[in-house]
Write an enzyme that holds these catalytic residues in place. Structure first.
Site, PDB file in Angstrom:
ATOM      1  N   HIS A   1       0.829  -1.201   0.000  1.00 52.15           N
ATOM      2  CA  HIS A   1       0.000   0.000   0.000  1.00 52.15           C
ATOM      3  C   HIS A   1       0.866   1.254   0.000  1.00 52.15           C
ATOM      4  CE1 HIS A   1      -0.353   0.706   4.668  1.00 52.15           C
ATOM      5  NE2 HIS A   1       0.889   0.571   4.286  1.00 52.15           N
TER       6      HIS A   1
ATOM      7  N   CYS B   1       5.580   5.812   4.754  1.00 50.86           N
ATOM      8  CA  CYS B   1       4.379   5.155   4.206  1.00 50.86           C
ATOM      9  C   CYS B   1       3.801   5.912   3.015  1.00 50.86           C
ATOM     10  CB  CYS B   1       3.326   4.980   5.291  1.00 50.86           C
ATOM     11  SG  CYS B   1       3.773   3.703   6.470  1.00 50.86           S
TER      12      CYS B   1
ATOM     13  N   HIS C   1       4.910  -0.002  -0.479  1.00 52.79           N
ATOM     14  CA  HIS C   1       5.686  -0.896   0.391  1.00 52.79           C
ATOM     15  C   HIS C   1       4.725  -1.939   0.925  1.00 52.79           C
ATOM     16  CE1 HIS C   1       3.848   1.988   3.137  1.00 52.79           C
ATOM     17  NE2 HIS C   1       3.847   1.010   4.011  1.00 52.79           N
TER      18      HIS C   1
ATOM     19  N   HIS D   1       3.307  -5.092   3.753  1.00 52.25           N
ATOM     20  CA  HIS D   1       3.175  -5.547   5.138  1.00 52.25           C
ATOM     21  C   HIS D   1       2.727  -7.004   5.143  1.00 52.25           C
ATOM     22  CE1 HIS D   1       3.535  -1.644   7.128  1.00 52.25           C
ATOM     23  NE2 HIS D   1       2.816  -1.137   6.140  1.00 52.25           N
TER      24      HIS D   1
ATOM     25  N   ASP E   1      -4.811 -10.874  -0.534  1.00 51.51           N
ATOM     26  CA  ASP E   1      -3.452 -11.414  -0.479  1.00 51.51           C
ATOM     27  C   ASP E   1      -2.665 -11.129  -1.761  1.00 51.51           C
ATOM     28  OD1 ASP E   1      -1.329 -12.783   0.768  1.00 51.51           O
ATOM     29  OD2 ASP E   1      -1.844 -14.632  -0.307  1.00 51.51           O
ATOM     30  N   HIS E   2      -1.443 -10.620  -1.582  1.00 48.44           N
ATOM     31  CA  HIS E   2      -0.545 -10.284  -2.691  1.00 48.44           C
ATOM     32  C   HIS E   2      -1.115  -9.220  -3.617  1.00 48.44           C
ATOM     33  CE1 HIS E   2       1.614 -13.703  -1.137  1.00 48.44           C
ATOM     34  NE2 HIS E   2       2.644 -13.376  -1.897  1.00 48.44           N
TER      35      HIS E   2
ATOM     36  N   GLU F   1      -0.819  -4.791  11.575  1.00 48.15           N
ATOM     37  CA  GLU F   1      -0.052  -4.335  10.410  1.00 48.15           C
ATOM     38  C   GLU F   1       1.426  -4.639  10.612  1.00 48.15           C
ATOM     39  OE1 GLU F   1      -0.991  -0.803   7.645  1.00 48.15           O
ATOM     40  OE2 GLU F   1       0.365  -0.016   9.153  1.00 48.15           O
TER      41      GLU F   1
HETATM   42 NI    NI Z   1       2.526   0.814   5.552  1.00 43.01          NI
END
Ligand code: NI
Length: 136
Positions: A15, A34, A40, A42, A80-81, A125
């Site tokens: 995100h 962020c 990037h 998580h 996911d992904h 997160e």
């Molecule tokens: Ni983040």
């Protein structure tokens, strides 16, 4: 007498936190790393908690096989992904913070779980940063 059953799940996603109404400078101040335009990732950990009466015939609050499948289909396959900003419709205009991701997850599950059961979720997160939402 009410009992809570819990199921853990996991997904990886990318995100970027960003408010399009702000300047890049203000985004950088508020969201720090962020706000990186290159995104990037998580490793999100999810706990889904369902509270209700124990059914006298099954001894279950909710069949965990059904809950497991529901989380797989509605949440893991959906998120996911994925690049949340670019691939998940809810985040086209909504900042994909942990708070907002938790609300999206809760809304997707709420409509699929018996309305007599109380639903709450916890979303990690990072191992130390996590949020909870139960529809309030
Ligand atoms: Ni983040």
């Amino acid at each position: 007498m009410k009992v809570t059953v819990n199921r853990k799940a996991h997904f990886n996603a990318a995100h970027r936190l960003y408010n399009a109404d702000w300047t890049d400078a203000r985004n950088a101040v508020v969201f720090g790393k962020c706000a990186n335009p290159n995104f990037h990732g998580h490793n999100y950990e999810l706990i889904v908690s369902v509270k209700g009466e124990i059914h006298p015939e099954t001894g279950f609050v909710m069949d965990m096989k059904i809950l497991k499948k529901l989380i797989e289909i509605e949440i893991e396959e959906y998120l996911d992904h994925k690049n949340l900003n670019e691939e998940v419709p809810e985040f086209k205009t909504l900042n994909p913070t942990a708070e907002n991701i938790a609300v999206v997850i809760w809304n997707k599950l709420r409509s699929k779980i018996d309305e007599n059961l109380h639903l709450s979720i916890t979303l990690y997160e990072t191992p130390r940063n996590f949020v909870s939402y139960s529809g309030e």
